[in-house]
Design an enzyme around this catalytic site. Structure first.
Site, PDB file in Angstrom:
ATOM      1  N   ARG A  23       0.847  -1.223   0.000  1.00 43.90           N
ATOM      2  CA  ARG A  23       0.000   0.000   0.000  1.00 43.90           C
ATOM      3  C   ARG A  23       0.867   1.253   0.000  1.00 43.90           C
ATOM      4  O   ARG A  23       0.464   2.309  -0.463  1.00 43.90           O
ATOM      5  CB  ARG A  23      -0.902   0.012   1.239  1.00 43.90           C
ATOM      6  CG  ARG A  23      -1.859  -1.155   1.342  1.00 43.90           C
ATOM      7  CD  ARG A  23      -2.476  -1.230   2.736  1.00 43.90           C
ATOM      8  NE  ARG A  23      -1.413  -1.451   3.740  1.00 43.90           N
ATOM      9  CZ  ARG A  23      -1.645  -1.367   5.061  1.00 43.90           C
ATOM     10  NH1 ARG A  23      -2.863  -1.079   5.533  1.00 43.90           N
ATOM     11  NH2 ARG A  23      -0.661  -1.583   5.915  1.00 43.90           N
ATOM     12  N   ASP A  47       2.432  23.302  16.376  1.00 43.37           N
ATOM     13  CA  ASP A  47       2.869  22.702  15.111  1.00 43.37           C
ATOM     14  C   ASP A  47       2.700  23.735  14.005  1.00 43.37           C
ATOM     15  O   ASP A  47       1.687  24.447  13.964  1.00 43.37           O
ATOM     16  CB  ASP A  47       2.010  21.462  14.768  1.00 43.37           C
ATOM     17  CG  ASP A  47       2.454  20.217  15.521  1.00 43.37           C
ATOM     18  OD1 ASP A  47       1.827  19.156  15.311  1.00 43.37           O
ATOM     19  OD2 ASP A  47       3.408  20.301  16.315  1.00 43.37           O
ATOM     20  N   ASN A  48       3.678  23.814  13.124  1.00 40.50           N
ATOM     21  CA  ASN A  48       3.615  24.727  11.970  1.00 40.50           C
ATOM     22  C   ASN A  48       3.675  23.931  10.680  1.00 40.50           C
ATOM     23  O   ASN A  48       4.243  22.840  10.631  1.00 40.50           O
ATOM     24  CB  ASN A  48       4.782  25.723  12.010  1.00 40.50           C
ATOM     25  CG  ASN A  48       4.696  26.672  13.182  1.00 40.50           C
ATOM     26  OD1 ASN A  48       3.621  26.885  13.752  1.00 40.50           O
ATOM     27  ND2 ASN A  48       5.816  27.259  13.558  1.00 40.50           N
ATOM     28  N   HIS A  62      15.640  32.699  11.153  1.00 35.74           N
ATOM     29  CA  HIS A  62      14.741  33.209  12.187  1.00 35.74           C
ATOM     30  C   HIS A  62      15.013  32.569  13.545  1.00 35.74           C
ATOM     31  O   HIS A  62      15.518  31.452  13.634  1.00 35.74           O
ATOM     32  CB  HIS A  62      13.284  32.919  11.798  1.00 35.74           C
ATOM     33  CG  HIS A  62      12.892  33.520  10.489  1.00 35.74           C
ATOM     34  ND1 HIS A  62      11.832  33.045   9.755  1.00 35.74           N
ATOM     35  CD2 HIS A  62      13.423  34.538   9.776  1.00 35.74           C
ATOM     36  CE1 HIS A  62      11.735  33.750   8.642  1.00 35.74           C
ATOM     37  NE2 HIS A  62      12.688  34.670   8.632  1.00 35.74           N
ATOM     38  N   LYS A  72      12.833  23.730  17.621  1.00 36.66           N
ATOM     39  CA  LYS A  72      12.028  23.266  16.492  1.00 36.66           C
ATOM     40  C   LYS A  72      12.479  21.884  16.046  1.00 36.66           C
ATOM     41  O   LYS A  72      13.675  21.603  15.967  1.00 36.66           O
ATOM     42  CB  LYS A  72      12.157  24.241  15.310  1.00 36.66           C
ATOM     43  CG  LYS A  72      11.614  25.631  15.609  1.00 36.66           C
ATOM     44  CD  LYS A  72      12.108  26.660  14.627  1.00 36.66           C
ATOM     45  CE  LYS A  72      11.775  28.058  15.108  1.00 36.66           C
ATOM     46  NZ  LYS A  72      12.508  29.083  14.382  1.00 36.66           N
ATOM     47  N   TYR A 132       6.726  21.525  11.236  1.00 36.45           N
ATOM     48  CA  TYR A 132       7.649  21.490  12.371  1.00 36.45           C
ATOM     49  C   TYR A 132       6.945  21.796  13.686  1.00 36.45           C
ATOM     50  O   TYR A 132       5.995  22.569  13.730  1.00 36.45           O
ATOM     51  CB  TYR A 132       8.845  22.413  12.162  1.00 36.45           C
ATOM     52  CG  TYR A 132       8.561  23.815  11.703  1.00 36.45           C
ATOM     53  CD1 TYR A 132       8.143  24.085  10.399  1.00 36.45           C
ATOM     54  CD2 TYR A 132       8.761  24.898  12.557  1.00 36.45           C
ATOM     55  CE1 TYR A 132       7.911  25.370   9.972  1.00 36.45           C
ATOM     56  CE2 TYR A 132       8.546  26.188  12.135  1.00 36.45           C
ATOM     57  CZ  TYR A 132       8.123  26.417  10.839  1.00 36.45           C
ATOM     58  OH  TYR A 132       7.894  27.711  10.412  1.00 36.45           O
ATOM     59  N   ASP A 170      12.528  39.053   5.271  1.00 36.72           N
ATOM     60  CA  ASP A 170      13.838  38.398   5.216  1.00 36.72           C
ATOM     61  C   ASP A 170      14.818  39.194   4.359  1.00 36.72           C
ATOM     62  O   ASP A 170      16.020  39.207   4.613  1.00 36.72           O
ATOM     63  CB  ASP A 170      13.694  36.969   4.702  1.00 36.72           C
ATOM     64  CG  ASP A 170      13.040  36.072   5.740  1.00 36.72           C
ATOM     65  OD1 ASP A 170      12.622  34.948   5.380  1.00 36.72           O
ATOM     66  OD2 ASP A 170      12.925  36.502   6.906  1.00 36.72           O
TER      67      ASP A 170
HETATM   68  C1  LIG Z   1       6.030  31.926  12.305  1.00 39.66           C
HETATM   69  C2  LIG Z   1       4.563  32.238  12.395  1.00 39.66           C
HETATM   70  C3  LIG Z   1       3.960  33.124  11.518  1.00 39.66           C
HETATM   71  N1  LIG Z   1       2.625  33.392  11.628  1.00 39.66           N
HETATM   72  C4  LIG Z   1       2.040  34.296  10.644  1.00 39.66           C
HETATM   73  C5  LIG Z   1       2.704  35.659  10.541  1.00 39.66           C
HETATM   74  C6  LIG Z   1       2.598  36.008   9.084  1.00 39.66           C
HETATM   75  O1  LIG Z   1       1.376  36.691   8.848  1.00 39.66           O
HETATM   76  C7  LIG Z   1       2.540  34.664   8.361  1.00 39.66           C
HETATM   77  C8  LIG Z   1       3.840  34.276   7.680  1.00 39.66           C
HETATM   78  O2  LIG Z   1       4.869  34.386   8.634  1.00 39.66           O
HETATM   79  P1  LIG Z   1       6.383  34.381   8.172  1.00 39.66           P
HETATM   80  O3  LIG Z   1       6.523  35.144   6.881  1.00 39.66           O
HETATM   81  O4  LIG Z   1       7.228  34.834   9.349  1.00 39.66           O
HETATM   82  O5  LIG Z   1       6.629  32.826   7.877  1.00 39.66           O
HETATM   83  P2  LIG Z   1       8.083  32.167   7.603  1.00 39.66           P
HETATM   84  O6  LIG Z   1       8.949  33.106   6.806  1.00 39.66           O
HETATM   85  O7  LIG Z   1       7.805  30.823   7.084  1.00 39.66           O
HETATM   86  O8  LIG Z   1       8.701  32.090   9.057  1.00 39.66           O
HETATM   87  C9  LIG Z   1       9.071  30.865   9.644  1.00 39.66           C
HETATM   88  O9  LIG Z   1      10.190  30.404   8.940  1.00 39.66           O
HETATM   89  C10 LIG Z   1      11.328  29.970   9.651  1.00 39.66           C
HETATM   90  C11 LIG Z   1      12.048  28.936   8.823  1.00 39.66           C
HETATM   91  C12 LIG Z   1      11.109  29.527  11.040  1.00 39.66           C
HETATM   92  O10 LIG Z   1      11.855  28.709  11.590  1.00 39.66           O
HETATM   93  C13 LIG Z   1      10.030  30.138  11.824  1.00 39.66           C
HETATM   94  O11 LIG Z   1       9.148  29.161  12.349  1.00 39.66           O
HETATM   95  C14 LIG Z   1       9.245  31.155  11.109  1.00 39.66           C
HETATM   96  O12 LIG Z   1       9.918  32.370  11.297  1.00 39.66           O
HETATM   97  O13 LIG Z   1       2.222  33.693   9.368  1.00 39.66           O
HETATM   98  C15 LIG Z   1       1.829  32.818  12.597  1.00 39.66           C
HETATM   99  O14 LIG Z   1       0.619  33.081  12.694  1.00 39.66           O
HETATM  100  N2  LIG Z   1       2.410  31.957  13.491  1.00 39.66           N
HETATM  101  C16 LIG Z   1       3.753  31.638  13.422  1.00 39.66           C
HETATM  102  O15 LIG Z   1       4.246  30.815  14.241  1.00 39.66           O
END
Ligand SMILES: Cc1cn([C@H]2C[C@H](O)[C@@H](COP(=O)(O)OP(=O)(O)O[C@H]3O[C@H](C)C(=O)[C@H](O)[C@H]3O)O2)c(=O)[nH]c1=O
Length: 183
Positions: A23, A47-48, A62, A72, A132, A170
Site C-alpha cells: 500500500r 505545530d507549523n 529566524h 524546532k 515542524y 527576510d
Molecule cells: C512563524 C509564524 C507566523 N505566523 C504568521 C505571521 C505572518 O502573517 C505569516 C507568515 O509568517 P512568516 O513570513 O514569518 O513565515 P516564515 O517566513 O515561514 O517564518 C518561519 O520560517 C522559519 C524557517 C522559522 O523557523 C520560523 O518558524 C518562522 O519564522 O504567518 C503565525 O501566525 N504563526 C507563526 O508561528
C-alpha cells in the site's frame, strides 16, 4: 530510529523507521519517549506547516528571543529542503557556526534545532512543504530575522543570491552581528 549528531553537537538529525508494504508505508513521525532517548527531550506546544511553491525559496534565518525562545523539530513532507541551523548563543564554543541537512519527503529525516539557534531553509524543489513542532508559541514581539547570506556566516546555500525568493521581512533582515546580546 536512526540518530545522527551533526558538526554542531546540539543539532540532532533523526530518521524514524518506515514500515512499507504494497500500500505504501507507515511511520511514527513523533514518539516522545523515542525522541527523548535521541536527546530531543522537549515539550512541543505548537505545530507549523508551510508551503513554498518554487525551488529557491529561502525562509530565515529566524529565531525567537526570551521569554519565548523556540526549539524546532523540522521535517519536509513534500519535495525537499536544505535545512540550516546557526548557533547564536553567546559564549558557545560553536557561536556563529552553521550546519545543514537535506530533509525530504522521501528520506523522512527530521532536524532538531534547540532554542538559541537561528533556523532557515532553502527549497530544493517546486512545491516543498515543511512541518515542524515548536517548544513555545509564536511571539511577534520576540521573533527576529538575520540575513540568510550574511558573509560573517558564510552559509553555503544551494541557491545563488540573485535567485533566492525571499519575503520582504527576510530581504531586510539584520546582520548576524545583531545577535550579540540575544541569547
Ligand atoms: C512563524 C509564524 C507566523 N505566523 C504568521 C505571521 C505572518 O502573517 C505569516 C507568515 O509568517 P512568516 O513570513 O514569518 O513565515 P516564515 O517566513 O515561514 O517564518 C518561519 O520560517 C522559519 C524557517 C522559522 O523557523 C520560523 O518558524 C518562522 O519564522 O504567518 C503565525 O501566525 N504563526 C507563526 O508561528
Amino acid at each position: 530510529m536512526k540518530v545522527e549528531r551533526l558538526a554542531l553537537p546540539d543539532i540532532v538529525l533523526v530518521t524514524p523507521p518506515r514500515f512499507g508494504d504494497e500500500r505504501g508505508f507507515f511511520s511514527e513521525t513523533y514518539n516522545a519517549a523515542r525522541m527523548a532517548a535521541a536527546g530531543i527531550d522537549a515539550v512541543f506546544v505548537q505545530d507549523n506547516h508551510s508551503l513554498s511553491r518554487r525551488r529557491g525559496v529561502v525562509r530565515g534565518l529566524h529565531c525567537q528571543l526570551p521569554p519565548h525562545p523556540q526549539g524546532k523539530l523540522v521535517r519536509c513532507t513534500r519535495g525537499a529542503i536544505w535545512d540550516v541551523a546557526v548557533d547564536a548563543r553567546q559564549g558557545s564554543p560553536t557561536f556563529g557556526r552553521w550546519v545543514a541537512a537535506e530533509l525530504t519527503a522521501e528520506n523522512g529525516s527530521q532536524l532538531w534545532i534547540p532554542a538559541g539557534f537561528l533556523h532557515g531553509f532553502c527549497t530544493l524543489t517546486d512545491a516543498a512543504e515543511v512541518q515542524y513542532k515548536c517548544t513555545d508559541v509564536w511571539s511577534r514581539d520576540c521573533e527576529r530575522s538575520v540575513r540568510w547570506d550574511d558573509p560573517d556566516l558564510g552559509i553555503a546555500w544551494p541557491v545563488a543570491a540573485g535567485d533566492a525568493i525571499l519575503s520582504d521581512k527576510d530581504a531586510a533582515a539584520a546582520p548576524f552581528a545583531a545577535v550579540r546580546d540575544w541569547f
